[in-house]
Design an enzyme around this catalytic site. Structure first.
Site, mmCIF file in Angstrom:
data_model
loop_
_atom_site.group_PDB
_atom_site.id
_atom_site.type_symbol
_atom_site.label_atom_id
_atom_site.label_comp_id
_atom_site.label_asym_id
_atom_site.label_seq_id
_atom_site.Cartn_x
_atom_site.Cartn_y
_atom_site.Cartn_z
ATOM 1 N N SER A 174 0.981 -1.204 -0.046
ATOM 2 C CA SER A 174 -0.069 0.094 0.078
ATOM 3 C C SER A 174 0.736 1.179 0.060
ATOM 4 O O SER A 174 1.834 1.173 0.503
ATOM 5 C CB SER A 174 -0.893 -0.093 1.219
ATOM 6 O OG SER A 174 -1.588 1.273 1.304
ATOM 7 N N TYR B 203 -1.441 -0.282 10.505
ATOM 8 C CA TYR B 203 -1.777 -0.744 9.035
ATOM 9 C C TYR B 203 -0.764 -0.404 8.317
ATOM 10 O O TYR B 203 -0.126 -1.005 7.630
ATOM 11 C CB TYR B 203 -3.016 0.058 8.449
ATOM 12 C CG TYR B 203 -3.243 -0.470 7.262
ATOM 13 C CD1 TYR B 203 -3.483 -1.659 6.629
ATOM 14 C CD2 TYR B 203 -3.187 0.751 6.143
ATOM 15 C CE1 TYR B 203 -3.597 -2.061 5.170
ATOM 16 C CE2 TYR B 203 -3.139 0.348 4.787
ATOM 17 C CZ TYR B 203 -3.638 -0.925 4.459
ATOM 18 O OH TYR B 203 -3.709 -1.026 3.024
#
Length: 252
Positions: free
Chosen positions: A139, A152
């Site tokens: 990501s 995250y």
């Protein structure tokens, strides 16, 4: 020989889109997911186009993963591709307000689950040799910080470094490794992050022309179909509507 791809988290979002894209191209599929009803429905649908093996398994469960992969039929003794897609984000609150349970779930899924599938399937990818490849779903959160990303983003930074290190260890095997780093994407992933809050989900994507799961699937298909001597180490992509914001400054 018909190429085979192993896709984790295939019951929604990127994983489901990848299953459809590779099935359309005639690849055999091994699909994992926790939601049996969804997984079997997808497998039944795609079996009209290619061979599909659904595995109802949670990537966080090491013993279950070892059993499922250890029992793969001989037809799947080699793999052309592994798409480590299973992952999640939980919450956007600042670190002092977050649940340790949520943090642990993200670590177990985004890091440990990816490690289990990778290590257990490496022998099958190496057996294929040249042209085989692993695509790890990273990501932009692994590259760039933002409020509420905490664990995250850190988990995706792990995926990035693990992908690079894995490339070193696989030199000479012909197996390629790519860390795919998407930005704003519209999928069930975000609905999970917002704990099912559809209004918040809709507000994030309103007018943004976000990346869609089929866009990611097309990118992954392209990555795994590059010439065998080409490795795309990492690929960061965002919708045109998304860019970077200013640094935050606390003022007295």
């Amino acid at each position: 020989m018909t190429p085979t791809v192993f896709i984790t988290g295939a019951t929604s979002g990127f994983g489901e889109a990848c299953a459809r894209r590779f099935a359309a191209a005639g690849w055999s599929l091994v699909l994992t997911g926790r939601r049996a009803e969804r997984l079997y429905a997808l497998a039944d649908e795609l079996s009209a186009h290619t061979e599909v093996l659904p595995l109802v398994v949670d990537v966080r469960d090491r013993a279950a993963m070892e059993q499922a992969i250890g029992q793969l039929p001989p037809a799947f003794s080699t793999l052309r591709g592994l798409v480590n897609n299973a992952g999640l984000a939980l919450g956007t609150a600042p670190a002092p307000e977050c649940s340790l349970d949520d943090w642990e779930t993200m670590v177990d899924t985004n890091i440990k689950g990816l490690l289990y599938s990778t290590r257990l399937l490496l022998p099958r990818l190496i057996a294929h040799g040249a042209g085989a490849g692993i695509v790890n779903l990273g990501s932009i959160a692994g590259n760039w910080p933002y409020p509420g990303s905490h664990v995250y983003g850190a988990s995706k930074a792990f995926v990035r470094q693990f992908s690079l290190n894995l490339r070193c260890d696989l030199q000479g095997t012909g197996v390629r490794v790519t860390n795919l780093e998407p930005g704003l994407c519209e999928s069930e992933f975000s609905l999970v992050r917002f704990a099912g809050d559809k209004a918040k989900y809709d507000s994030v994507y309103a007018g943004a022309q976000a990346i869609q799961p089929k866009d990611i699937a097309e990118t992954i298909f392209w990555l795994l179909n590059q010439p065998a001597h080409i490795n795309i180490n990492s690929l960061e992509l965002m919708p045109v509507s998304q860019s970077w914001s200013n640094f935050a400054i606390e003022r007295a």
